[in-house]
Scaffold this motif. Structure first.
Motif, mmCIF file in Angstrom:
data_model
loop_
_atom_site.group_PDB
_atom_site.id
_atom_site.type_symbol
_atom_site.label_atom_id
_atom_site.label_comp_id
_atom_site.label_asym_id
_atom_site.label_seq_id
_atom_site.Cartn_x
_atom_site.Cartn_y
_atom_site.Cartn_z
ATOM 1 N N THR A 4 0.806 -1.224 0.000
ATOM 2 C CA THR A 4 0.000 0.000 0.000
ATOM 3 C C THR A 4 0.839 1.274 0.000
ATOM 4 O OG1 THR A 4 -0.208 -0.012 2.414
ATOM 5 C CG2 THR A 4 -1.957 -1.126 1.136
ATOM 6 N N GLU A 5 2.132 1.182 0.317
ATOM 7 C CA GLU A 5 3.002 2.356 0.317
ATOM 8 C C GLU A 5 3.787 2.507 -0.985
ATOM 9 O OE1 GLU A 5 3.065 4.806 2.682
ATOM 10 O OE2 GLU A 5 1.305 3.673 3.368
ATOM 11 N N PRO B 93 -0.222 5.683 -4.687
ATOM 12 C CA PRO B 93 -1.640 5.446 -4.971
ATOM 13 C C PRO B 93 -1.919 5.001 -6.400
ATOM 14 C CG PRO B 93 -1.213 7.774 -4.453
ATOM 15 C CD PRO B 93 0.051 7.034 -4.217
ATOM 16 N N GLU B 94 -1.234 5.559 -7.375
ATOM 17 C CA GLU B 94 -1.484 5.169 -8.767
ATOM 18 C C GLU B 94 -1.071 3.727 -9.018
ATOM 19 O OE1 GLU B 94 -0.453 6.683 -13.272
ATOM 20 O OE2 GLU B 94 -0.220 8.067 -11.610
ATOM 21 N N VAL C 199 -0.920 1.298 -6.801
ATOM 22 C CA VAL C 199 -1.883 0.426 -6.115
ATOM 23 C C VAL C 199 -3.171 0.318 -6.934
ATOM 24 C CG1 VAL C 199 -3.283 0.150 -4.029
ATOM 25 C CG2 VAL C 199 -0.888 0.862 -3.837
ATOM 26 N N ILE C 200 -3.639 1.424 -7.469
ATOM 27 C CA ILE C 200 -4.860 1.415 -8.284
ATOM 28 C C ILE C 200 -4.703 0.523 -9.509
ATOM 29 C CG2 ILE C 200 -6.262 2.861 -9.823
ATOM 30 C CD1 ILE C 200 -5.960 5.083 -7.668
#
Length: 122
Positions: A59-60, A63-64, A66-67
Motif C-alpha cells: 500500500t506504500e 496510490p497510482e 496500487v490502483i
C-alpha cells in the motif's frame, strides 16, 4: 516464472503471451504503468489462460501503482480466475516497492504457485 517490478511485468507478459510455456506466474508489485499500461490492455484482450497467478502490491508503493494492481486483480476475477484456486492476491499494508517487502511475501507466493503434490490431487 516470478518477478518483481519490471520483472513482474515481463512475467505477466510471458504467461499470457506464451501460455504453452508457463504454467504459473508470480507478479510482485508489477510495474503496470510501463508503456502507458499497455500490458493491462493486452491482458484484457487475451482469453483466460489455464494456470496459477500470484499477484501482490504494497500500500506504500504509491496510490497510482496500487490502483493499477487493484484494477488488474479485478480484471483477472472477471476473466474467471478464482481467489485461492487459480489466483492469489495479496495487498500488504504499509509495504514499499522494495526487496524487503518482496522477500516477506515470497514464501506465500511460492506456497501458492508450487503446492505440495498431494494438494494437486484433490
Amino acid at each position: 516464472m516470478l518477478g518483481s517490478s519490471l520483472g513482474g511485468l515481463i512475467s505477466l507478459y510471458g504467461f499470457f503471451r506464451h501460455p504453452e510455456t508457463f504454467g504459473f506466474v508470480g507478479a510482485m508489485s508489477p510495474a503496470l504503468w510501463f508503456a502507458d499500461r499497455a500490458l493491462l490492455e493486452m491482458i484484457d484482450q487475451y482469453p483466460f489462460v489455464n494456470g496459477r497467478l500470484y499477484l501482490d502490491i504494497g500500500t506504500e508503493e504509491g496510490p497510482e501503482h496500487v490502483i493499477h494492481v487493484r484494477g488488474l486483480h479485478q480484471l483477472l476475477l472477471a476473466k474467471g480466475y478464482r481467489q485461492g484456486e487459480s489466483l492469489f492476491y495479496v495487498e500488504e499494508d504499509d509495504a514499499a516497492h522494495d526487496e524487503s517487502a518482496w522477500a516477506r511475501r515470497l514464501r506465500t507466493a511460492l506456497y501458492f504457485l508450487l503446492p505440495a503434490p498431494e494438494a494437486l490431487a484433490t
